[in-house]
Design a protein around this motif. Structure first.
Motif, PDB file in Angstrom:
ATOM      1  N   PRO A  47      -4.215  -0.284  11.545  1.00 13.46           N
ATOM      2  CA  PRO A  47      -5.369  -1.089  11.129  1.00 13.46           C
ATOM      3  C   PRO A  47      -6.336  -1.276  12.296  1.00 13.46           C
ATOM      4  O   PRO A  47      -5.944  -1.108  13.476  1.00 13.46           O
ATOM      5  N   THR A  67      -9.417   2.151   9.319  1.00 13.02           N
ATOM      6  CA  THR A  67      -7.985   2.301   9.534  1.00 13.02           C
ATOM      7  C   THR A  67      -7.765   3.750   9.948  1.00 13.02           C
ATOM      8  O   THR A  67      -8.324   4.666   9.355  1.00 13.02           O
ATOM      9  N   SER A  98       0.831  -1.199   0.000  1.00  9.42           N
ATOM     10  CA  SER A  98       0.000   0.000   0.000  1.00  9.42           C
ATOM     11  C   SER A  98       0.865   1.248   0.000  1.00  9.42           C
ATOM     12  O   SER A  98       1.961   1.261   0.544  1.00  9.42           O
ATOM     13  N   HIS A 145      -7.512  -3.723  14.015  1.00  2.46           N
ATOM     14  CA  HIS A 145      -7.180  -4.637  15.128  1.00  2.46           C
ATOM     15  C   HIS A 145      -6.129  -4.056  16.076  1.00  2.46           C
ATOM     16  O   HIS A 145      -5.977  -4.535  17.188  1.00  2.46           O
ATOM     17  N   PRO A 157      -3.108  -0.231   4.283  1.00  2.00           N
ATOM     18  CA  PRO A 157      -2.345  -1.438   4.609  1.00  2.00           C
ATOM     19  C   PRO A 157      -3.052  -2.234   5.703  1.00  2.00           C
ATOM     20  O   PRO A 157      -3.742  -1.664   6.544  1.00  2.00           O
ATOM     21  N   GLU A 158      -2.864  -3.553   5.680  1.00  2.00           N
ATOM     22  CA  GLU A 158      -3.500  -4.415   6.677  1.00  2.00           C
ATOM     23  C   GLU A 158      -2.719  -4.454   7.982  1.00  2.00           C
ATOM     24  O   GLU A 158      -3.239  -4.883   9.003  1.00  2.00           O
ATOM     25  N   ASP A 159      -1.464  -4.035   7.942  1.00  2.00           N
ATOM     26  CA  ASP A 159      -0.617  -4.050   9.122  1.00  2.00           C
ATOM     27  C   ASP A 159      -0.230  -2.626   9.506  1.00  2.00           C
ATOM     28  O   ASP A 159      -0.403  -1.692   8.721  1.00  2.00           O
ATOM     29  N   THR A 195     -14.277  -0.989  11.264  1.00  4.19           N
ATOM     30  CA  THR A 195     -13.516  -1.320  10.053  1.00  4.19           C
ATOM     31  C   THR A 195     -12.568  -0.203   9.637  1.00  4.19           C
ATOM     32  O   THR A 195     -11.872  -0.327   8.633  1.00  4.19           O
TER      33      THR A 195
END
Length: 136
Positions: free
Chosen positions: A105, A125, A2, A107, A25-27, A123
């Protein structure tokens, strides 16, 4: 991979974020925009920062909080679970005087529940620009 948002201004200035059209980005992603020359922030210290927080969205998400408009920095314990995990992970080890862009993200932010009072969905970010003013 990303592409991260870009931030205007320099240390101490209220930034304006420009978001790419790509997905977040997911992380956790951390970019030092301006390298400070102070001591490294250590877990367990109280850190003092100015910051701007915005949700990730192509073209620009919603600013949900910033200390620049209030005209006062905030202090909080870092690296001990007192703030969202993304802040603990991103700011411990940074040098005082640095300006850091952080993409967090869900989480590592507020989780699947989000933070409805701030308009943050589970959801979302979160993107922050953080000026590290001090630590003790």
């Amino acid at each position: 991979m990303s592409t991260l948002p870009t931030a205007s201004g320099s240390f101490g200035d209220k930034p304006v974020l420009t978001f790419p059209d790509s997905a977040a980005p997911e992380d956790l992603a951390v970019v030092v925009l301006e390298q400070g020359d102070g001591a490294e922030v250590e877990a367990g210290q109280s850190i003092e920062v100015n910051y701007l927080g915005q949700t990730w969205a192509p073209g620009g998400g919603r600013i949900f909080d910033n200390s620049y408009d209030r005209g006062s920095s905030i202090s909080f314990p870092i690296g001990v679970g007192a703030v969202i995990a993304g802040w603990d992970d991103a700011l411990v080890g940074q040098q005082i005087g640095s300006r850091v862009l952080v993409s967090i993200p869900p989480h590592l932010g507020y989780g699947h529940r989000g933070m409805p009072a701030a308009g943050i969905k589970g959801t979302d970010t979160l993107v922050f620009v953080v000026d590290i003013l001090g630590a003790r």
